[in-house]
Design an enzyme around this catalytic site. Structure first.
Site, PDB file in Angstrom:
ATOM      1  N   HIS A   1      -9.157  -4.004  -1.775  1.00 37.94           N
ATOM      2  CA  HIS A   1      -8.186  -3.237  -0.984  1.00 37.94           C
ATOM      3  C   HIS A   1      -8.674  -1.793  -0.798  1.00 37.94           C
ATOM      4  O   HIS A   1      -8.650  -1.250   0.308  1.00 37.94           O
ATOM      5  CB  HIS A   1      -6.823  -3.284  -1.697  1.00 37.94           C
ATOM      6  CG  HIS A   1      -5.729  -2.517  -1.011  1.00 37.94           C
ATOM      7  ND1 HIS A   1      -4.676  -3.130  -0.364  1.00 37.94           N
ATOM      8  CD2 HIS A   1      -5.526  -1.187  -0.882  1.00 37.94           C
ATOM      9  CE1 HIS A   1      -3.878  -2.192   0.141  1.00 37.94           C
ATOM     10  NE2 HIS A   1      -4.368  -1.007  -0.170  1.00 37.94           N
ATOM     11  N   GLU A   2      -9.148  -1.182  -1.891  1.00 34.43           N
ATOM     12  CA  GLU A   2      -9.579   0.222  -1.817  1.00 34.43           C
ATOM     13  C   GLU A   2     -10.878   0.367  -1.025  1.00 34.43           C
ATOM     14  O   GLU A   2     -11.082   1.351  -0.312  1.00 34.43           O
ATOM     15  CB  GLU A   2      -9.722   0.826  -3.215  1.00 34.43           C
ATOM     16  CG  GLU A   2      -8.501   0.710  -4.113  1.00 34.43           C
ATOM     17  CD  GLU A   2      -7.181   1.056  -3.451  1.00 34.43           C
ATOM     18  OE1 GLU A   2      -7.162   1.866  -2.506  1.00 34.43           O
ATOM     19  OE2 GLU A   2      -6.148   0.493  -3.865  1.00 34.43           O
TER      20      GLU A   2
ATOM     21  N   HIS B   1     -10.072   0.606   2.490  1.00 32.09           N
ATOM     22  CA  HIS B   1      -9.682   1.977   2.848  1.00 32.09           C
ATOM     23  C   HIS B   1     -10.911   2.831   3.169  1.00 32.09           C
ATOM     24  O   HIS B   1     -10.888   3.637   4.105  1.00 32.09           O
ATOM     25  CB  HIS B   1      -8.921   2.645   1.692  1.00 32.09           C
ATOM     26  CG  HIS B   1      -7.453   2.345   1.671  1.00 32.09           C
ATOM     27  ND1 HIS B   1      -6.599   2.742   2.683  1.00 32.09           N
ATOM     28  CD2 HIS B   1      -6.682   1.737   0.741  1.00 32.09           C
ATOM     29  CE1 HIS B   1      -5.359   2.362   2.366  1.00 32.09           C
ATOM     30  NE2 HIS B   1      -5.376   1.738   1.198  1.00 32.09           N
TER      31      HIS B   1
ATOM     32  N   CYS C   1       0.854  -1.181   0.000  1.00 28.21           N
ATOM     33  CA  CYS C   1       0.000   0.000   0.000  1.00 28.21           C
ATOM     34  C   CYS C   1       0.890   1.230   0.000  1.00 28.21           C
ATOM     35  O   CYS C   1       1.846   1.297   0.767  1.00 28.21           O
ATOM     36  CB  CYS C   1      -0.890  -0.023   1.239  1.00 28.21           C
ATOM     37  SG  CYS C   1      -1.947   1.415   1.391  1.00 28.21           S
TER      38      CYS C   1
HETATM   39 ZN    ZN Z   1      -3.765   0.903   0.269  1.00 27.53          ZN
END
Ligand code: ZN
Length: 136
Positions: free
Chosen positions: A126-127, A130, A85
């Site tokens: 993954h996003e 976030h 990341c």
């Molecule tokens: Zn990330």
């Protein structure tokens, strides 16, 4: 405008608020910032540029996408992935799914549905993490 990458874990751990049409400028900045980092980054969530709104940008196999308020409706095929990341150091393990069906809004805030598989599906997961304040 290309913005600075946020590495403040306290800020990044807070859930983002829903995106609205007022966030279109921030979405453009997000895409420009992702493209500026394309050598080492394939996806970015808005809080990584300091905008705590549910917007993500990704490289979908050579085509850049910006998704507003994305959410996972269906997922299949769990596996363990190694991920890095831009906001963190090192590589970490994360549980991911091979295929995800996403509901999101486009730039006109029309609701759309799309199924992603393989690497783009991994980037989206993954996003999306976030967006809810989860870091790998
Ligand atoms: Zn990330």
């Amino acid at each position: 405008m290309v913005r600075k990458i946020i590495r403040d874990v306290v800020f990044l751990s807070q859930p983002s608020a829903p995106a609205t049409p007022e966030d279109l400028g921030a979405a453009d900045d997000l895409l420009q910032t992702l493209i500026a980092h394309r050598a080492g980054c394939v996806g970015m969530a808005a809080n990584m540029i300091g905008v705590a709104r549910r917007i993500i940008a990704l490289d979908n196999g050579g085509e850049y996408l910006v998704l507003f308020n994305p959410e996972i409706l269906k997922r299949s095929g769990p596996y363990e992935a190694e991920e890095g990341c831009l906001s963190l150091d090192g590589i970490r393990m994360a549980k991911r799914w091979r295929s995800v069906k996403i509901k999101y809004q486009n730039r006109d805030f029309q609701t759309r549905f799309k199924t992603f598989t393989g690497f783009p599906a991994q980037i989206i997961q993954h996003e999306l993490d976030h967006c809810v304040g989860i870091l790998i």
